[in-house]
Design an enzyme around this catalytic site. Structure first.
Site, PDB file in Angstrom:
ATOM      1  N   GLY A 298      15.217 -30.374 -14.906  1.00  0.00           N
ATOM      2  CA  GLY A 298      16.689 -31.204 -15.749  1.00  0.00           C
ATOM      3  C   GLY A 298      16.380 -32.337 -16.252  1.00  0.00           C
TER       4      GLY A 298
ATOM      5  N   ASP B  19      15.709 -21.491 -16.829  1.00  0.00           N
ATOM      6  CA  ASP B  19      16.831 -21.343 -16.270  1.00  0.00           C
ATOM      7  C   ASP B  19      16.720 -21.477 -14.810  1.00  0.00           C
ATOM      8  OD1 ASP B  19      19.608 -20.628 -15.504  1.00  0.00           O
ATOM      9  OD2 ASP B  19      19.532 -18.627 -16.249  1.00  0.00           O
ATOM     10  N   VAL B  20      17.027 -22.444 -14.254  1.00  0.00           N
ATOM     11  CA  VAL B  20      16.646 -22.488 -12.829  1.00  0.00           C
ATOM     12  C   VAL B  20      17.827 -21.936 -11.989  1.00  0.00           C
ATOM     13  CG1 VAL B  20      15.187 -24.670 -12.751  1.00  0.00           C
ATOM     14  CG2 VAL B  20      17.915 -24.757 -12.661  1.00  0.00           C
TER      15      VAL B  20
ATOM     16  N   SER C   1      24.682 -36.696  -5.564  1.00  0.00           N
ATOM     17  CA  SER C   1      25.832 -37.225  -6.380  1.00  0.00           C
ATOM     18  C   SER C   1      26.707 -37.867  -5.077  1.00  0.00           C
ATOM     19  CB  SER C   1      26.757 -36.582  -7.049  1.00  0.00           C
ATOM     20  OG  SER C   1      28.066 -36.861  -7.424  1.00  0.00           O
TER      21      SER C   1
ATOM     22  N   TYR D 278      30.750 -28.080  -7.039  1.00  0.00           N
ATOM     23  CA  TYR D 278      30.111 -29.354  -7.275  1.00  0.00           C
ATOM     24  C   TYR D 278      30.007 -30.308  -6.094  1.00  0.00           C
ATOM     25  CZ  TYR D 278      28.216 -33.086  -9.917  1.00  0.00           C
ATOM     26  OH  TYR D 278      27.462 -34.272 -10.210  1.00  0.00           O
ATOM     27  N   ALA D 279      30.968 -30.400  -5.223  1.00  0.00           N
ATOM     28  CA  ALA D 279      31.007 -31.538  -4.145  1.00  0.00           C
ATOM     29  C   ALA D 279      30.297 -30.611  -3.127  1.00  0.00           C
ATOM     30  CB  ALA D 279      32.258 -31.492  -3.801  1.00  0.00           C
ATOM     31  N   ALA D 280      30.368 -29.437  -2.868  1.00  0.00           N
ATOM     32  CA  ALA D 280      29.684 -28.806  -1.693  1.00  0.00           C
ATOM     33  C   ALA D 280      28.233 -28.671  -2.119  1.00  0.00           C
ATOM     34  CB  ALA D 280      30.351 -27.283  -1.604  1.00  0.00           C
TER      35      ALA D 280
ATOM     36  N   LYS E 206      26.352 -30.735  -3.903  1.00  0.00           N
ATOM     37  CA  LYS E 206      25.773 -31.875  -3.578  1.00  0.00           C
ATOM     38  C   LYS E 206      25.616 -32.447  -2.326  1.00  0.00           C
ATOM     39  CE  LYS E 206      25.027 -32.490  -8.052  1.00  0.00           C
ATOM     40  NZ  LYS E 206      23.601 -32.477  -8.640  1.00  0.00           N
TER      41      LYS E 206
END
Length: 245
Positions: A16, A65-66, A138, A151-153, A155
């Site tokens: 990334g 593409d990870v 994050s 996204y939250a889970a 991170k």
């Protein structure tokens, strides 16, 4: 002390690392003497726009593409060994797309599953070098994130994985740590940064009074990978200007 952050002769891979925070971290290591390779999602270096925070000058590059475990497994090793692995891959789906299966699955595959797949791929090389892994998560992993459950889970999972890998791999000589950025001006945060009212509201909640920069994140990554952090294992450093206080 300056010698502690000299990475001359060291080999660094930033997954990334083609733009944003990862790109800032890649150049932070390059500027301190490391040979740095990055993985990104576009076919060629020429496909990246400097306006999106992409500068691949002096960096090696491979398209991977990870989100696809088989692509990670098939990707060539960038060096004959590895001293530092920075896992900074990340994606997000807006407009409540993460409440749907396709959005959820894609975000979790890139933001969480791939961390383990990448770390496992390079474990042997890192152990041989008594190297370091840095997982970029994050502050969204520490709280709710309106509209972005995946996204939250993911991170939060990244922060937990940092602890568990830190514990598991320390006996092999690999230090695993992480950093949790707050609001940093990148292409993923344009939903906030390009809307003046949203940006003003966000800045009002940051005690330092400004957004973070990729260079701010690079400083923490360099510290964590350096001998200065030789007794730091399994921890995630919050780098957010006080936003999460």
């Amino acid at each position: 002390m300056a010698g502690d952050t000299d990475f001359s002769g060291k080999r660094v891979l930033v997954v990334g690392g083609s733009s944003g925070i990862g790109n800032g971290i890649a150049h932070g290591f390059r500027e301190r003497g490391a040979a740095v390779h990055v993985w990104g999602t576009r076919a060629n270096v020429s496909d990246y726009d400097p306006a999106d925070g992409s500068d691949l000058t002096g960096l090696g590059y491979t398209c991977v593409d990870v989100g696809d475990p088989d692509a990670i497994a098939a990707a060539p090793m960038p060096f004959d060994g590895l001293d530092v692995l920075v896992l900074c891959q990340g994606t997000v789906v807006y407009k409540r797309g993460e409440f749907e299966r396709a959005g959820w699955d894609r975000v979790m595959a890139v933001n969480l599953d791939s961390l383990m797949h990448c770390a496992s791929k390079f474990c042997e090389q890192l152990a041989a070098a008594r190297g370091s892994v840095i997982i970029v998560s994050s502050i969204s992993g520490l709280k709710a994130n309106i509209g972005n459950p995946a996204y939250a889970a993911s991170k939060a999972g990244a922060i937990s994985l940092t602890k568990t890998l830190g514990q598991a791999w320390a006996p092999m000589g690999i230090r695993v740590n992480g950093l949790a950025p707050g609001l940093v001006d990148t292409k993923l945060t344009k939903v906030t940064t390009q809307h003046p009212d949203r940006l003003a509201g966000a800045l009002a909640r940051i005690p330092d009074g400004r957004m973070g920069t990729p260079a701010d994140m690079a400083g923490t990554a360099i510290f964590l990978a350096s001998p200065l952090a030789s007794y730091v294992t399994g921890h995630t450093v919050i780098v957010d200007g006080g936003l999460s206080l």
